[in-house]
Write a protein that holds these residues in place. Structure first.
Motif, PDB file in Angstrom:
ATOM      1  N   GLU A 106      44.897 134.060  90.105  1.00 44.32           N
ATOM      2  CA  GLU A 106      45.455 135.306  89.597  1.00 44.32           C
ATOM      3  C   GLU A 106      45.534 135.257  88.078  1.00 44.32           C
ATOM      4  O   GLU A 106      45.485 134.187  87.477  1.00 44.32           O
ATOM      5  CB  GLU A 106      46.850 135.568  90.172  1.00 44.32           C
ATOM      6  CG  GLU A 106      47.903 134.561  89.735  1.00 44.32           C
ATOM      7  CD  GLU A 106      49.299 134.942  90.220  1.00 44.32           C
ATOM      8  OE1 GLU A 106      49.409 135.625  91.251  1.00 44.32           O
ATOM      9  OE2 GLU A 106      50.273 134.550  89.553  1.00 44.32           O
ATOM     10  N   VAL A 107      45.632 136.421  87.468  1.00 42.56           N
ATOM     11  CA  VAL A 107      45.843 136.532  86.036  1.00 42.56           C
ATOM     12  C   VAL A 107      46.808 137.680  85.805  1.00 42.56           C
ATOM     13  O   VAL A 107      46.621 138.771  86.345  1.00 42.56           O
ATOM     14  CB  VAL A 107      44.517 136.749  85.268  1.00 42.56           C
ATOM     15  CG1 VAL A 107      43.786 137.994  85.729  1.00 42.56           C
ATOM     16  CG2 VAL A 107      44.775 136.805  83.764  1.00 42.56           C
ATOM     17  N   THR A 127      39.052 123.410  77.430  1.00 47.09           N
ATOM     18  CA  THR A 127      39.328 124.819  77.669  1.00 47.09           C
ATOM     19  C   THR A 127      38.260 125.406  78.594  1.00 47.09           C
ATOM     20  O   THR A 127      37.065 125.175  78.395  1.00 47.09           O
ATOM     21  CB  THR A 127      39.348 125.605  76.344  1.00 47.09           C
ATOM     22  OG1 THR A 127      40.393 125.097  75.519  1.00 47.09           O
ATOM     23  CG2 THR A 127      39.602 127.090  76.598  1.00 47.09           C
ATOM     24  N   VAL A 128      38.705 126.151  79.585  1.00 46.77           N
ATOM     25  CA  VAL A 128      37.807 126.743  80.575  1.00 46.77           C
ATOM     26  C   VAL A 128      37.686 128.236  80.302  1.00 46.77           C
ATOM     27  O   VAL A 128      38.691 128.934  80.134  1.00 46.77           O
ATOM     28  CB  VAL A 128      38.331 126.514  82.002  1.00 46.77           C
ATOM     29  CG1 VAL A 128      37.408 127.176  83.032  1.00 46.77           C
ATOM     30  CG2 VAL A 128      38.459 125.024  82.294  1.00 46.77           C
ATOM     31  N   LEU A 182      36.560 138.615  80.793  1.00 50.20           N
ATOM     32  CA  LEU A 182      36.347 137.230  80.374  1.00 50.20           C
ATOM     33  C   LEU A 182      37.720 136.601  80.209  1.00 50.20           C
ATOM     34  O   LEU A 182      38.565 137.123  79.472  1.00 50.20           O
ATOM     35  CB  LEU A 182      35.574 137.166  79.055  1.00 50.20           C
ATOM     36  CG  LEU A 182      35.454 135.771  78.423  1.00 50.20           C
ATOM     37  CD1 LEU A 182      34.608 134.850  79.295  1.00 50.20           C
ATOM     38  CD2 LEU A 182      34.875 135.867  77.012  1.00 50.20           C
ATOM     39  N   LEU A 183      37.949 135.480  80.899  1.00 50.59           N
ATOM     40  CA  LEU A 183      39.248 134.820  80.889  1.00 50.59           C
ATOM     41  C   LEU A 183      39.155 133.453  80.231  1.00 50.59           C
ATOM     42  O   LEU A 183      38.094 132.825  80.189  1.00 50.59           O
ATOM     43  CB  LEU A 183      39.789 134.664  82.314  1.00 50.59           C
ATOM     44  CG  LEU A 183      39.837 135.920  83.192  1.00 50.59           C
ATOM     45  CD1 LEU A 183      40.434 135.581  84.544  1.00 50.59           C
ATOM     46  CD2 LEU A 183      40.614 137.019  82.519  1.00 50.59           C
ATOM     47  N   ARG A 184      40.313 132.993  79.746  1.00 52.59           N
ATOM     48  CA  ARG A 184      40.409 131.649  79.164  1.00 52.59           C
ATOM     49  C   ARG A 184      41.566 130.914  79.826  1.00 52.59           C
ATOM     50  O   ARG A 184      42.639 131.478  80.051  1.00 52.59           O
ATOM     51  CB  ARG A 184      40.640 131.731  77.658  1.00 52.59           C
ATOM     52  CG  ARG A 184      40.876 130.358  76.993  1.00 52.59           C
ATOM     53  CD  ARG A 184      40.939 130.479  75.487  1.00 52.59           C
ATOM     54  NE  ARG A 184      42.054 131.322  75.051  1.00 52.59           N
ATOM     55  CZ  ARG A 184      42.197 131.793  73.815  1.00 52.59           C
ATOM     56  NH1 ARG A 184      41.267 131.524  72.900  1.00 52.59           N
ATOM     57  NH2 ARG A 184      43.228 132.548  73.500  1.00 52.59           N
ATOM     58  N   GLY A 188      47.714 125.350  80.693  1.00 52.93           N
ATOM     59  CA  GLY A 188      48.171 126.730  80.515  1.00 52.93           C
ATOM     60  C   GLY A 188      47.900 127.597  81.727  1.00 52.93           C
ATOM     61  O   GLY A 188      47.629 127.106  82.827  1.00 52.93           O
ATOM     62  N   ARG A 189      47.981 128.895  81.510  1.00 58.52           N
ATOM     63  CA  ARG A 189      47.711 129.878  82.540  1.00 58.52           C
ATOM     64  C   ARG A 189      46.560 130.778  82.083  1.00 58.52           C
ATOM     65  O   ARG A 189      46.339 130.938  80.876  1.00 58.52           O
ATOM     66  CB  ARG A 189      48.958 130.721  82.821  1.00 58.52           C
ATOM     67  CG  ARG A 189      50.150 129.910  83.320  1.00 58.52           C
ATOM     68  CD  ARG A 189      51.375 130.792  83.507  1.00 58.52           C
ATOM     69  NE  ARG A 189      51.166 131.777  84.555  1.00 58.52           N
ATOM     70  CZ  ARG A 189      51.357 131.536  85.856  1.00 58.52           C
ATOM     71  NH1 ARG A 189      51.747 130.331  86.254  1.00 58.52           N
ATOM     72  NH2 ARG A 189      51.166 132.486  86.746  1.00 58.52           N
TER      73      ARG A 189
END
Length: 246
Positions: free
Chosen positions: A111-112, A130-131, A158-160, A165-166
């Motif tokens: 989830e985000v 970092t992904v 696009l997510l990081r 972290g989250r």
């Protein structure tokens, strides 16, 4: 007798023909993205939820095809980790991690901002851990991907995910976000927008950090997966030619 035609030399910068294509593993149905592990073996996810590893010999072709794990969903993009594990974008389950050696599957992110990751697609990992990964659509799932193209929902993201972290959204409103790859110096990210026939770019460092522009536009088909090759070349898989009806 007709005079023989003189041989012509290829012009400077002309592309050399690729070698003939051949099927390596017919038992691997619906392979999606591919990656190479530290030993040069091919990794891919298939339609039955399996993660497969293919060992090749330059002289004899395929030597071994084995199943490393089952995700319980539909694995798409994947990338090896330094410890031998594997990060996998599963269209149904989110961002997963396959453990090295034991085939264990763990959910890294599903989830985000409180919303489920409906259509996790492709992933890249920076040197600092970092992904970066994409969500193709927030409206339609894998089974209805064509609806997203036809409706042009522009709900891709696009997510990081930083270590510890989250997930956070870096880009929103992408037109069916798909493949993602880092520049050799990690100065920017390249992101395929399938429904827009283009590859967008997000600058990560320098004076342009945070800016978005277009790396390649007007591709002859729908860009899908991206892979960075030697010398910083990006290989782009086109899932199909342009469709006039779309």
């Amino acid at each position: 007798m007709p005079r023989p035609r003189p041989r012509t030399r290829p012009t400077a910068g002309a592309a050399e023909p690729l070698p003939p294509a051949r099927v390596l593993a017919p038992e691997a149905h619906g392979p999606e993205h591919i990656a190479l592990d530290a030993r040069g073996r091919i990794l891919t996810g298939t339609a039955d939820g399996a993660i497969r590893r293919l060992t090749l010999s330059p002289a004899h072709g395929l030597v071994r095809s084995e199943v490393l794990a089952h995700t319980g969903g539909r694995p798409l993009g994947l990338v090896p980790c330094p410890d031998g594990g594997l990060l996998v974008c599963d269209a149904r389950r989110g961002l997963l991690r396959v453990g090295p050696g034991d085939g264990s599957v763990r959910v890294v992110a599903d989830e985000v901002a409180g919303r489920p990751l409906r259509f996790c697609s492709n992933v890249a990992v920076a040197a600092d851990g970092t992904v970066y990964f994409t969500v193709s659509s927030r409206r339609h799932g894998l089974e209805h991907w064509l609806r997203d193209i036809l409706e042009n929902t522009a709900t891709g993201q696009l997510l990081r995910l930083r270590p510890g972290g989250r997930p956070e959204v870096l880009l929103d409103g992408l037109r069916f976000a798909n493949g993602v790859a880092l520049a050799p110096d990690e100065a920017y990210l390249a992101v395929a927008e399938s429904a827009a026939y283009r590859i967008s770019r997000l600058w990560l460092t320098g004076g342009r950090a945070g800016e978005r522009d277009v790396l390649v536009r007007d591709l002859p088909g729908f860009p899908d997966n991206l892979t960075r090759g030697p010398g910083g070349v990006f290989w782009v898989a086109l899932a199909g030619p342009r469709e006039p009806a779309v």
